[in-house]
Design a protein around this motif. Structure first.
Motif, PDB file in Angstrom:
ATOM      1  N   LEU A  69       0.837  -1.193   0.000  1.00  0.00           N
ATOM      2  CA  LEU A  69       0.000   0.000   0.000  1.00  0.00           C
ATOM      3  C   LEU A  69       0.874   1.247   0.000  1.00  0.00           C
ATOM      4  N   PRO A  70       0.329   2.408  -0.397  1.00  0.00           N
ATOM      5  CA  PRO A  70       1.093   3.659  -0.273  1.00  0.00           C
ATOM      6  C   PRO A  70       1.532   3.875   1.163  1.00  0.00           C
ATOM      7  N   GLN A  71       2.811   4.159   1.347  1.00  0.00           N
ATOM      8  CA  GLN A  71       3.359   4.257   2.704  1.00  0.00           C
ATOM      9  C   GLN A  71       3.219   5.676   3.228  1.00  0.00           C
ATOM     10  N   ASP A  72       1.985   6.043   3.566  1.00  0.00           N
ATOM     11  CA  ASP A  72       1.708   7.367   4.093  1.00  0.00           C
ATOM     12  C   ASP A  72       1.243   7.254   5.544  1.00  0.00           C
ATOM     13  N   HIS A  73       0.751   8.363   6.077  1.00  0.00           N
ATOM     14  CA  HIS A  73       0.356   8.392   7.494  1.00  0.00           C
ATOM     15  C   HIS A  73      -0.754   7.381   7.782  1.00  0.00           C
ATOM     16  N   ASP A  74      -1.731   7.263   6.881  1.00  0.00           N
ATOM     17  CA  ASP A  74      -2.856   6.367   7.133  1.00  0.00           C
ATOM     18  C   ASP A  74      -2.411   4.906   7.198  1.00  0.00           C
TER      19      ASP A  74
ATOM     20  N   THR B 146      -0.378  -3.026  17.806  1.00  0.00           N
ATOM     21  CA  THR B 146      -0.804  -2.785  19.192  1.00  0.00           C
ATOM     22  C   THR B 146      -1.820  -3.829  19.652  1.00  0.00           C
ATOM     23  N   THR B 147      -2.733  -4.198  18.770  1.00  0.00           N
ATOM     24  CA  THR B 147      -3.749  -5.202  19.123  1.00  0.00           C
ATOM     25  C   THR B 147      -3.269  -6.625  18.881  1.00  0.00           C
ATOM     26  N   GLN B 148      -1.991  -6.792  18.536  1.00  0.00           N
ATOM     27  CA  GLN B 148      -1.342  -8.097  18.345  1.00  0.00           C
ATOM     28  C   GLN B 148      -1.924  -8.892  17.171  1.00  0.00           C
ATOM     29  N   VAL B 149      -2.538  -8.183  16.247  1.00  0.00           N
ATOM     30  CA  VAL B 149      -2.941  -8.838  15.006  1.00  0.00           C
ATOM     31  C   VAL B 149      -1.704  -9.132  14.169  1.00  0.00           C
ATOM     32  N   LEU B 150      -0.732  -8.210  14.193  1.00  0.00           N
ATOM     33  CA  LEU B 150       0.542  -8.387  13.507  1.00  0.00           C
ATOM     34  C   LEU B 150       1.663  -8.399  14.532  1.00  0.00           C
ATOM     35  N   PRO B 151       2.722  -9.145  14.283  1.00  0.00           N
ATOM     36  CA  PRO B 151       3.887  -9.091  15.179  1.00  0.00           C
ATOM     37  C   PRO B 151       4.622  -7.772  14.998  1.00  0.00           C
ATOM     38  N   SER B 152       5.304  -7.351  16.022  1.00  0.00           N
ATOM     39  CA  SER B 152       6.077  -6.114  15.928  1.00  0.00           C
ATOM     40  C   SER B 152       7.319  -6.344  15.074  1.00  0.00           C
ATOM     41  N   ARG B 153       7.799  -5.288  14.450  1.00  0.00           N
ATOM     42  CA  ARG B 153       9.021  -5.364  13.664  1.00  0.00           C
ATOM     43  C   ARG B 153       9.686  -3.996  13.689  1.00  0.00           C
ATOM     44  N   ASP B 154      10.955  -3.957  13.395  1.00  0.00           N
ATOM     45  CA  ASP B 154      11.695  -2.709  13.344  1.00  0.00           C
ATOM     46  C   ASP B 154      11.374  -2.026  12.018  1.00  0.00           C
ATOM     47  N   GLU B 155      10.677  -0.907  12.092  1.00  0.00           N
ATOM     48  CA  GLU B 155      10.213  -0.255  10.877  1.00  0.00           C
ATOM     49  C   GLU B 155      11.300   0.537  10.167  1.00  0.00           C
ATOM     50  N   PHE B 156      12.360   0.943  10.875  1.00  0.00           N
ATOM     51  CA  PHE B 156      13.373   1.786  10.251  1.00  0.00           C
ATOM     52  C   PHE B 156      14.083   1.087   9.094  1.00  0.00           C
ATOM     53  N   PRO B 157      14.554  -0.162   9.231  1.00  0.00           N
ATOM     54  CA  PRO B 157      15.144  -0.808   8.057  1.00  0.00           C
ATOM     55  C   PRO B 157      14.100  -1.257   7.048  1.00  0.00           C
ATOM     56  N   ALA B 158      12.854  -1.445   7.483  1.00  0.00           N
ATOM     57  CA  ALA B 158      11.823  -1.917   6.564  1.00  0.00           C
ATOM     58  C   ALA B 158      11.342  -0.803   5.636  1.00  0.00           C
ATOM     59  N   ARG B 159      11.238   0.409   6.146  1.00  0.00           N
ATOM     60  CA  ARG B 159      10.697   1.498   5.335  1.00  0.00           C
ATOM     61  C   ARG B 159      11.511   1.775   4.078  1.00  0.00           C
ATOM     62  N   PRO B 160      12.864   1.847   4.151  1.00  0.00           N
ATOM     63  CA  PRO B 160      13.605   2.069   2.903  1.00  0.00           C
ATOM     64  C   PRO B 160      13.364   0.984   1.871  1.00  0.00           C
ATOM     65  N   GLU B 161      13.240  -0.265   2.299  1.00  0.00           N
ATOM     66  CA  GLU B 161      13.009  -1.357   1.361  1.00  0.00           C
ATOM     67  C   GLU B 161      11.646  -1.228   0.695  1.00  0.00           C
ATOM     68  N   ILE B 162      10.639  -0.827   1.478  1.00  0.00           N
ATOM     69  CA  ILE B 162       9.297  -0.647   0.920  1.00  0.00           C
ATOM     70  C   ILE B 162       9.301   0.497  -0.081  1.00  0.00           C
ATOM     71  N   TRP B 163       9.885   1.608   0.333  1.00  0.00           N
ATOM     72  CA  TRP B 163       9.914   2.779  -0.550  1.00  0.00           C
ATOM     73  C   TRP B 163      10.703   2.475  -1.813  1.00  0.00           C
ATOM     74  N   LEU B 164      11.810   1.763  -1.678  1.00  0.00           N
ATOM     75  CA  LEU B 164      12.656   1.464  -2.831  1.00  0.00           C
ATOM     76  C   LEU B 164      11.902   0.615  -3.847  1.00  0.00           C
ATOM     77  N   ARG B 165      11.169  -0.367  -3.387  1.00  0.00           N
ATOM     78  CA  ARG B 165      10.429  -1.235  -4.298  1.00  0.00           C
ATOM     79  C   ARG B 165       9.447  -0.430  -5.148  1.00  0.00           C
ATOM     80  N   GLN B 166       8.798   0.551  -4.537  1.00  0.00           N
ATOM     81  CA  GLN B 166       7.855   1.380  -5.275  1.00  0.00           C
ATOM     82  C   GLN B 166       8.568   2.391  -6.163  1.00  0.00           C
ATOM     83  N   ALA B 167       9.720   2.888  -5.727  1.00  0.00           N
ATOM     84  CA  ALA B 167      10.455   3.880  -6.520  1.00  0.00           C
ATOM     85  C   ALA B 167      11.075   3.250  -7.761  1.00  0.00           C
ATOM     86  N   LEU B 168      11.481   1.988  -7.680  1.00  0.00           N
ATOM     87  CA  LEU B 168      12.140   1.330  -8.811  1.00  0.00           C
ATOM     88  C   LEU B 168      11.159   0.809  -9.850  1.00  0.00           C
TER      89      LEU B 168
END
Length: 294
Positions: free
Chosen positions: A108-113, A123-145
């Protein structure tokens, strides 16, 4: 309706108003939001409509999320959130056709929403927690390329993945990668993409780029882009993709103005420049600072 003479709350009939202000479903007095229902009942209905499958039942994976939203302290805030960010919940998982995962949200578009939905699911434990800082560049890069042509991808992808994203991941493990670092990383990749596009527009191959031509871009680029392009050029130099160009690590100062009468021309990147005639020795190759614009 409001306080009575004793300081307590009084209903509409007590004030002589022949209107029923109680919720038609739960009989809560006041706070009517829509169709005779209070905000909590409306919020509960909208949560169930959004998070239910085709059978009308809540999707099992999303039950913790539904319970948290329905029991929220401010149901009006839940209604507002559902109309603003709740729509970012993918339709297929809600319909029971797939499981909500981080990878699904990454598409999905990686915006505030989207970040708000992800944080709530964690927070509701539907998804496991993960470190978003290394994940965000990879997500953005996939869409930019994705929209880049193949001849750009052959250069931009390894530069971005190995020189930028891998370094971001390493810094994240050391707790040294923050939002400002991610912004700088994206800027370096954007500048490299822009640089390649400008080369194409000038029908110039990266391997044939001369220092004088590169200096023209440095003169017209903003200080931020001049610094950002340095990472890309140093990477291409190390892999012999360019002619060992000199790439500044700090923004270059603008050249001093000449007393010679200027006239306007266009450099190979399409930027409007000022032609300055400078005398050079016939036996000496002109430097990048004294090269007249083509």
């Amino acid at each position: 309706m409001g306080p009575n003479e004793a300081g307590g709350e009084a209903c509409g009939p007590c004030w002589g108003i022949d209107v029923d202000f109680t919720c038609q479903r739960c009989a809560y007095p006041g706070d009517i939001y829509a169709d005779g229902r209070c905000t909590r009942c409306v919020a509960s209905d909208r949560v169930r409509d959004l998070l239910s499958g085709e059978n009308g039942q809540l999707v099992p994976q999303l039950v913790p999320l539904a319970e948290a939203l329905i029991s929220a302290t401010s149901p009006r805030s839940v209604i507002n959130w559902l109309s603003r960010s709740g729509g970012r919940l993918p339709a297929n998982p809600v319909a029971g056709q797939a499981e909500i995962t981080h990878d699904l949200l990454d598409d999905l578009p990686q915006d505030h929403d989207t970040r708000a939905v992800r944080n709530l699911l964690i927070t509701t434990q539907v998804l496991p927690s993960r470190d978003e800082f290394p994940a965000r560049p990879e997500i953005w890069l996939r869409q930019a390329l994705e929209p880049l042509p193949s001849h750009h991808l052959r250069i931009i992808r390894p530069f971005a993945e190995w020189a930028i994203v891998r370094d971001a991941r390493r810094r994240s493990f050391r707790s040294r990668h923050r939002e400002s670092s991610a912004t700088a990383d994206r800027g370096e990749i954007r500048t490299a993409i822009e640089f390649m596009v400008r080369l194409d527009a000038s029908d110039l191959a990266l391997s044939n780029l001369a220092q004088s031509r590169f200096d023209l871009w440095l003169v017209t680029a903003s200080p931020t882009r001049r610094k950002a392009v340095g990472a890309f050029i140093r990477w291409t130099n190390a892999r012999r993709l360019t002619r060992q160009l000199e790439a500044p690590t700090r923004p270059r100062a603008q050249r001093p103005c000449s007393t010679t009468t200027p006239n306007t021309t266009t450099n190979f990147f399409g930027a409007s420049l000022t032609r300055i005639s400078l005398a050079t020795s016939a036996s000496q190759e002109p430097s990048s600072a004294s090269m007249p614009y083509p």
